[in-house]
Design a protein around this motif. Sequence first.
Motif, PDB file in Angstrom:
ATOM      1  N   ALA A  54       0.650  -1.381  -0.042  1.00 62.47           N
ATOM      2  CA  ALA A  54       0.116  -0.011  -0.016  1.00 62.47           C
ATOM      3  C   ALA A  54       0.943   1.342   0.115  1.00 62.47           C
ATOM      4  CB  ALA A  54      -0.876  -0.080   1.151  1.00 62.47           C
ATOM      5  N   ASP A  55       1.952   1.416   0.842  1.00 63.52           N
ATOM      6  CA  ASP A  55       2.742   2.485   1.103  1.00 63.52           C
ATOM      7  C   ASP A  55       3.625   2.844  -0.440  1.00 63.52           C
ATOM      8  OD1 ASP A  55       2.028   2.855   3.583  1.00 63.52           O
ATOM      9  OD2 ASP A  55       3.790   1.930   4.383  1.00 63.52           O
ATOM     10  N   GLU A  56       4.004   1.486  -0.984  1.00 61.47           N
ATOM     11  CA  GLU A  56       4.694   1.824  -2.150  1.00 61.47           C
ATOM     12  C   GLU A  56       3.573   2.576  -3.273  1.00 61.47           C
ATOM     13  OE1 GLU A  56       7.335  -1.018  -5.742  1.00 61.47           O
ATOM     14  OE2 GLU A  56       6.307  -1.766  -3.513  1.00 61.47           O
ATOM     15  N   VAL A  57       2.445   1.948  -3.305  1.00 62.98           N
ATOM     16  CA  VAL A  57       1.452   2.322  -4.305  1.00 62.98           C
ATOM     17  C   VAL A  57       1.383   3.768  -4.084  1.00 62.98           C
ATOM     18  CG1 VAL A  57      -0.989   2.387  -5.109  1.00 62.98           C
ATOM     19  CG2 VAL A  57       0.566   0.055  -4.629  1.00 62.98           C
ATOM     20  N   GLN A  58       0.976   4.330  -2.826  1.00 64.26           N
ATOM     21  CA  GLN A  58       0.867   5.758  -2.592  1.00 64.26           C
ATOM     22  C   GLN A  58       2.006   6.686  -2.932  1.00 64.26           C
ATOM     23  OE1 GLN A  58      -1.922   6.989  -1.436  1.00 64.26           O
ATOM     24  NE2 GLN A  58      -1.380   8.932  -1.578  1.00 64.26           N
ATOM     25  N   ARG A  59       3.282   6.106  -2.866  1.00 64.68           N
ATOM     26  CA  ARG A  59       4.455   6.661  -2.967  1.00 64.68           C
ATOM     27  C   ARG A  59       4.314   6.984  -4.653  1.00 64.68           C
ATOM     28  NH1 ARG A  59       9.051   5.084  -4.941  1.00 64.68           N
ATOM     29  NH2 ARG A  59       8.582   3.010  -4.203  1.00 64.68           N
ATOM     30  N   LEU A  60       4.113   5.852  -5.098  1.00 62.82           N
ATOM     31  CA  LEU A  60       4.002   5.958  -6.944  1.00 62.82           C
ATOM     32  C   LEU A  60       2.880   6.924  -7.311  1.00 62.82           C
ATOM     33  CD1 LEU A  60       4.677   2.133  -7.641  1.00 62.82           C
ATOM     34  CD2 LEU A  60       6.364   4.049  -7.883  1.00 62.82           C
ATOM     35  N   ARG A  61       1.842   7.096  -6.679  1.00 62.36           N
ATOM     36  CA  ARG A  61       0.728   7.771  -6.890  1.00 62.36           C
ATOM     37  C   ARG A  61       1.235   9.194  -6.939  1.00 62.36           C
ATOM     38  NH1 ARG A  61      -4.716   6.427  -4.306  1.00 62.36           N
ATOM     39  NH2 ARG A  61      -5.219   8.146  -5.613  1.00 62.36           N
ATOM     40  N   THR A  62       2.033   9.740  -5.674  1.00 59.97           N
ATOM     41  CA  THR A  62       2.653  11.108  -5.493  1.00 59.97           C
ATOM     42  C   THR A  62       3.489  11.340  -6.705  1.00 59.97           C
ATOM     43  OG1 THR A  62       1.902  10.825  -3.007  1.00 59.97           O
ATOM     44  CG2 THR A  62       3.225  12.451  -4.024  1.00 59.97           C
ATOM     45  N   THR A  63       4.433  10.560  -6.891  1.00 61.59           N
ATOM     46  CA  THR A  63       5.478  10.909  -7.876  1.00 61.59           C
ATOM     47  C   THR A  63       4.797  11.141  -9.410  1.00 61.59           C
ATOM     48  OG1 THR A  63       7.168   9.424  -6.680  1.00 61.59           O
ATOM     49  CG2 THR A  63       7.565   9.979  -8.686  1.00 61.59           C
ATOM     50  N   ALA A  64       3.979  10.319  -9.339  1.00 66.89           N
ATOM     51  CA  ALA A  64       3.387  10.287 -10.951  1.00 66.89           C
ATOM     52  C   ALA A  64       2.391  11.530 -11.119  1.00 66.89           C
ATOM     53  CB  ALA A  64       2.236   9.029 -11.066  1.00 66.89           C
TER      54      ALA A  64
END
Length: 423
Positions: free
Chosen positions: A319-329
Amino acid sequence: MTTPSTAEQPWPVRTVSLKVQQWISRLGDVWVEGQLTQVNARPGTATAFLVLRDPAADISLTLTCSPRLLTGSPVPLTEGSRVVVHGSPTFFAGRGTFSLKVDAIRPVGIGELLARLERLRQLLDAEGLFDPRMKRPLPFLPRTVGLVTGRASAAERDVLSVAAQRWPAVRFAVRNTAVQGPTAVPQILTALAELDADPHVDVIVIARGGGSVEDLLPFSDETLCRAVARCTTPVVSAIGHEPDNPLLDHVADVRAATPTDAAKRVVPDAVAETAGVRELRARSRAALVAWVHREERGLAQLRSRPVLADPLRALDARADEVQRLRTTARRDVRRHLDTADTATAHLRARLRTLGPAATLARGYAVVQRVDGTGAHVLRSTADAPPGTTLRVRVADGAVHATTTLTTDPPPTPADGAQQQEDR
């Protein structure tokens, strides 16, 4: 008498008999082969009467001969003997009967019979009647079994008893015929045709309990072999004579060594089939139980794995990795959009500066000459003589005008300097 017969002038009986006798006497001598079915030679008579029958057809011929031909034969001539006779056709006008007057009788020996059978075997084999590919399979459980055999014979008893022991529900359509002698082939052919035409008969058995070569000659008859080959119902040959197989064994779809063997081949054994069903059921049950146990072990192993014990743990870890990727994107998309917006604004300003609308807004105008071919930009005074229709485009619209006078342009400072220098 040469006058044709009519209803008004008929021929007498003597004339007809004489004419028939004359025609028959012209046939000449002939050699005839057949099987003796009746021998009548009474002591003290000058003529012996015999009946010669065709082994493959219900046709017979009366023979007359001297009793010395019968008594002087090296082989006793009895009913059922195969012979070759030489004689001349004779018609007895007094009784109106036809016969063959014989002057020579030759018994057909075993060696000659076997040679003929070998030639017939080669002929039938060349025609494909022995081809294994032409053999029809026997049904697993026939509805009705056709049986062609002698009346009250051991072969009939063996087939019926063994088949009933193996499968009590079996049904038979029995046709009792002669199995040796001159009448055997016609009777077997008739019975075979009846059983083959019966739609309820699924297999036909031709059975006999063995015998000598002479006794088994009907089962090597060419007519019988071809009839069996033409049958649409499978045929089993159960002659029971091992040393010399009759030709029927090669033509039939299945050859049985004995009538008992034929019964075993035609119907299945109920006891053996029941035991086979029980064995198959036990094997199926064991296979099913083993499959269920194997699947149960597989399910237990799957349930013991961590991914199934705590299914959400893997999702929480990601879940944290998905959130970080969403912010970066989202950040990268906004940066690209801002860059593209700035570049678009610069391009819009450059286009506005270089475009004709900005030039017209500073007080310039575009003059076009209007004629029948359209509007053309006016580039020289020579292109607009007096009376020319013009279209003048300014920043907020366009006006139309007509030229009345064309003047030269005022001299530029450079032109005045050039004129002073020229003076």
